[in-house]
Design a protein around this motif. Structure first.
Motif, short mmCIF file in Angstrom:
data_model
loop_
_atom_site.label_atom_id
_atom_site.label_comp_id
_atom_site.label_asym_id
_atom_site.label_seq_id
_atom_site.Cartn_x
_atom_site.Cartn_y
_atom_site.Cartn_z
N VAL A 113 0.94 -1.23 -0.17
CA VAL A 113 0.14 0.09 0.22
C VAL A 113 1.29 0.88 -0.24
CG1 VAL A 113 -1.61 -1.05 1.38
CG2 VAL A 113 -0.18 -0.15 2.08
N ASP A 114 0.14 2.52 -0.70
CA ASP A 114 1.17 3.93 -0.67
C ASP A 114 0.33 4.65 0.35
OD1 ASP A 114 1.83 3.16 -3.13
OD2 ASP A 114 0.84 3.58 -4.14
N ALA A 115 -0.43 4.29 1.41
CA ALA A 115 -0.82 5.43 2.35
C ALA A 115 -2.03 4.39 2.74
CB ALA A 115 -1.58 6.46 1.82
N VAL A 116 -2.10 4.88 4.37
CA VAL A 116 -2.78 3.96 4.83
C VAL A 116 -3.77 5.28 5.45
CG1 VAL A 116 -3.31 2.65 7.95
CG2 VAL A 116 -1.21 1.84 5.31
N GLN B 166 5.45 -0.01 13.08
CA GLN B 166 5.42 -0.40 11.66
C GLN B 166 5.22 0.26 10.08
OE1 GLN B 166 6.48 -2.74 13.40
NE2 GLN B 166 5.30 -4.63 12.26
N LEU B 167 4.39 1.26 10.29
CA LEU B 167 4.47 2.38 9.51
C LEU B 167 5.25 2.97 8.49
CD1 LEU B 167 0.38 3.52 9.64
CD2 LEU B 167 1.55 1.10 8.72
N LYS B 168 6.65 3.27 9.40
CA LYS B 168 7.53 4.48 8.95
C LYS B 168 8.19 3.11 9.17
CE LYS B 168 6.77 8.08 12.58
NZ LYS B 168 7.23 8.68 14.24
N ARG B 169 9.19 2.36 8.88
CA ARG B 169 9.65 1.00 8.38
C ARG B 169 9.67 1.19 7.04
NH1 ARG B 169 8.30 -3.91 10.64
NH2 ARG B 169 9.67 -5.14 9.28
N ILE B 170 8.06 1.38 5.99
CA ILE B 170 8.72 0.86 4.99
C ILE B 170 7.17 2.54 4.07
CG2 ILE B 170 7.14 -0.64 4.25
CD1 ILE B 170 4.68 -0.62 4.46
N ARG B 171 7.72 3.59 5.38
CA ARG B 171 7.95 4.93 4.85
C ARG B 171 5.97 5.28 4.24
NH1 ARG B 171 13.34 6.47 1.55
NH2 ARG B 171 14.85 6.12 3.64
#
Length: 342
Positions: free
Chosen positions: A120-123, A137-142
């Motif tokens: 995904v590109d955004a949540v 966890q989200l920051k790990r994949i920017r």
């Protein structure tokens, strides 16, 4: 028959393979005449460009995740989804929906698996807060995280929220100003292990009543009932079980207020003759039964959040990353000036 490839489309259209690719992925770089030739050839050959190939080239998945703490079937959730889709569909994005992210197990599963999938590109997080672990966890994949009607802006890159507490403060204050003396707030119990924006409404009601106690002969109480599909019936039973029926009811949401208005008539309580009632949302059918309520626009909030997401994905700065919208009081016919019958 073998499936047609990009080389076949290029041959039929009489253009290069790179031109075919640009016609699908960067149409602004191709003339309209050339793009029509490519699309015509692709249609004739029943060709679809690979989303995975596009993802590898651009580094984007062209997919976003939408997290909800309940089902999409509620009016608010459906409108938020529609608003996000209004913006992201034309931008080429798919929306992956994750419902019932309302338990520790479901949340851990999602936020642990997402960095591995990187798909995904955004949540978007709809109506509940996230904790530091989940954000990490989200920051790990920017991946940017955008809140929609979340109880706070902490841990979010951007957010669009309604001021739930102030909205319910206004609703309760309105009933107090009409002269009502016995006011009840009906609501569902908070979900365990999750902080939801809707719980802020109860704080607004309590604050309004406490502020008015010094100048008004006021009796107020909060009736909390179990969450779930039968919460409106539970609220009805709780109201009818009171020693004295209230002269005003402040409802956590229209989905509770509308059934109460209709079912209380069966027990001899008619609005606004016998009591006033106010809802929150201005959802469908609120106008049909002439319900006074607090208005919000979740579809517009979804659009706003989606536009912020596109900018964050493109690494563009946001002029106003966190927005709070004030709900509006919509006066209809379910409330009236209180007349003491005693």
């Amino acid at each position: 028959m073998a499936k047609a490839g990009i080389r076949d489309v290029a041959k039929v259209a009489g253009v290069s393979i790179s031109t075919v690719s640009r016609a699908f992925t960067r149409p602004e770089l191709v003339s309209e005449r050339t793009r029509r030739k490519v699309l015509s050839a692709a249609d004739k050959l029943d060709f679809n460009i690979s989303r995975s190939a596009t993802s590898l080239k651009t580094g984007q998945a062209y997919r976003v995740a939408l997290l909800m703490n309940e089902e999409i079937t509620s009016w608010f959730n459906t409108e938020v989804f529609a608003g996000i889709n209004d913006v992201l569909h034309d931008a080429g994005y798919d929306i992956s929906l994750f419902q019932h992210i309302d338990t520790a197990e479901n949340r851990k599963e999602f936020f642990t698996a997402l960095p591995i999938r990187r798909n995904v590109d955004a949540v978007f997080v709809n109506s509940f807060a996230v904790d530091p672990y989940e954000v990490e966890q989200l920051k790990r994949i920017r991946v940017p995280i955008i809140g929609i009607n979340t109880p706070s802006t902490s841990n979010f890159d951007a957010s669009v929220s309604i001021n739930d507490e102030e909205g319910m403060f206004m609703a309760a204050q309105h009933l107090i100003n009409l002269g009502h003396r016995h006011i009840v707030y009906t609501c569902s119990e908070p979900a365990e292990g999750i902080t939801s924006s809707i719980d802020d409404r109860g704080r607004g009601f309590i604050r309004a009543c406490k502020a008015a106690e010094h100048n008004h002969d006021l009796q107020w109480q909060v009736l909390s009932v179990p969450r779930g599909r039968t919460f409106a019936d539970s609220a009805l039973a709780a109201l009818l079980a009171l020693d004295e029926f209230p002269d005003a009811i402040c409802c956590q949401m229209d989905m509770m207020a509308i059934p109460l208005v209709l079912k209380l008539e069966h027990y001899g309580h008619f609005t606004p003759k016998d009591y006033s009632i106010i809802g929150f949302d201005d959802s469908p059918y609120a106008d049909t039964i002439n319900l006074t309520t607090m208005r919000q626009d979740p579809r517009d909030m979804g659009r706003n959040a989606a536009m912020k997401a596109l900018k964050l994905i493109a690494d563009e700065p946001l002029d106003n990353p966190h927005e709070t919208i004030q709900p509006q009081l919509v006066l209809r016919g379910s409330d009236a000036v209180f007349k003491n019958k005693k």
